[in-house]
Enzyme design. Structure first.
Site, PDB file in Angstrom:
ATOM      1  N   HIS A 107      42.868  29.684  38.805  1.00  0.00           N
ATOM      2  CA  HIS A 107      41.782  30.663  38.750  1.00  0.00           C
ATOM      3  C   HIS A 107      42.312  32.065  38.991  1.00  0.00           C
ATOM      4  O   HIS A 107      43.364  32.247  39.602  1.00  0.00           O
ATOM      5  CB  HIS A 107      40.699  30.338  39.781  1.00  0.00           C
ATOM      6  CG  HIS A 107      41.220  30.161  41.172  1.00  0.00           C
ATOM      7  ND1 HIS A 107      41.817  28.987  41.603  1.00  0.00           N
ATOM      8  CD2 HIS A 107      41.273  31.009  42.226  1.00  0.00           C
ATOM      9  CE1 HIS A 107      42.204  29.117  42.852  1.00  0.00           C
ATOM     10  NE2 HIS A 107      41.895  30.341  43.263  1.00  0.00           N
ATOM     11  N   HIS A 109      41.225  35.754  40.687  1.00  0.00           N
ATOM     12  CA  HIS A 109      40.288  36.489  41.538  1.00  0.00           C
ATOM     13  C   HIS A 109      40.043  37.878  40.932  1.00  0.00           C
ATOM     14  O   HIS A 109      40.995  38.535  40.477  1.00  0.00           O
ATOM     15  CB  HIS A 109      40.889  36.711  42.930  1.00  0.00           C
ATOM     16  CG  HIS A 109      41.159  35.463  43.701  1.00  0.00           C
ATOM     17  ND1 HIS A 109      40.363  35.048  44.747  1.00  0.00           N
ATOM     18  CD2 HIS A 109      42.142  34.540  43.606  1.00  0.00           C
ATOM     19  CE1 HIS A 109      40.850  33.929  45.262  1.00  0.00           C
ATOM     20  NE2 HIS A 109      41.937  33.594  44.580  1.00  0.00           N
TER      21      HIS A 109
END
Ligand code: 5GP
Ligand code: ZN
Length: 148
Positions: A107, A109
């Protein structure tokens, strides 16, 4: 899907969020990605860009997916600046536990910035859940239509 991958998906909080089995406050989704508010934000408006498919770390993500991440981060970061009235943001991503990766589903941020030096790079305090939907909405309404 291999048995190993099925087990990973079963035990993975971001796979469960992508499948809608764990709730999240989403600001964006398409066929490849979802983006939702971080539950322990580093700053107000901190959200995550997450591929729908389970890839543990950067080196596992296909180039075809990676090629779409930065254009998406550009649009969502722009929406965050407009919607939250901030002048900058950090893109951050961790690969491996030793690098601070806590969730083994790759992922990115996106961390809105209001002042220098406000990111401790430790776990953030839990989000104020009475406020989080409104913070999310301020970003969501600024995502360009072609990306919504
Ligand atoms: P990492 O350290 O793996 O780069 O970051 C994981 C991020 O996921 C952390 O910022 C953490 O607050 C966030 N996170 C972990 N579990 C959940 C969850 O169940 N829901 C949401 N919205 N965020 C989560
Ligand atoms: Zn996963």
């Amino acid at each position: 899907m291999s048995t190993d991958n099925a087990k990973a998906v079963e035990g993975c909080v971001f796979c469960q969020i992508a499948a809608g089995r764990i709730p999240s406050i989403r600001i964006y989704e398409d066929e490849n990605f979802i983006a939702f508010m971080d539950i322990s934000p580093q700053t107000e408006g901190h959200f995550l860009i997450v591929p729908r498919d389970h890839y543990p770390t950067l080196t596992d993500v296909p180039d075809s997916i990676l090629a779409k991440v930065l254009p998406l981060a550009k649009n969502l970061g722009d929406a965050a600046m407009t919607g939250l009235g901030v002048e900058g943001f950090n893109l951050l991503q961790n690969n491996g536990a030793v690098a601070g990766q806590a969730v083994d589903h790759w992922h990115m941020h996106v961390i809105p910035r209001r002042e220098a030096g406000e990111i401790p790079f430790k776990a953030g305090a839990p989000a104020d859940l009475t406020k989080l939907p409104f913070v999310a909405e301020n970003i969501r309404i600024n995502v360009p239509p072609t990306r919504a």
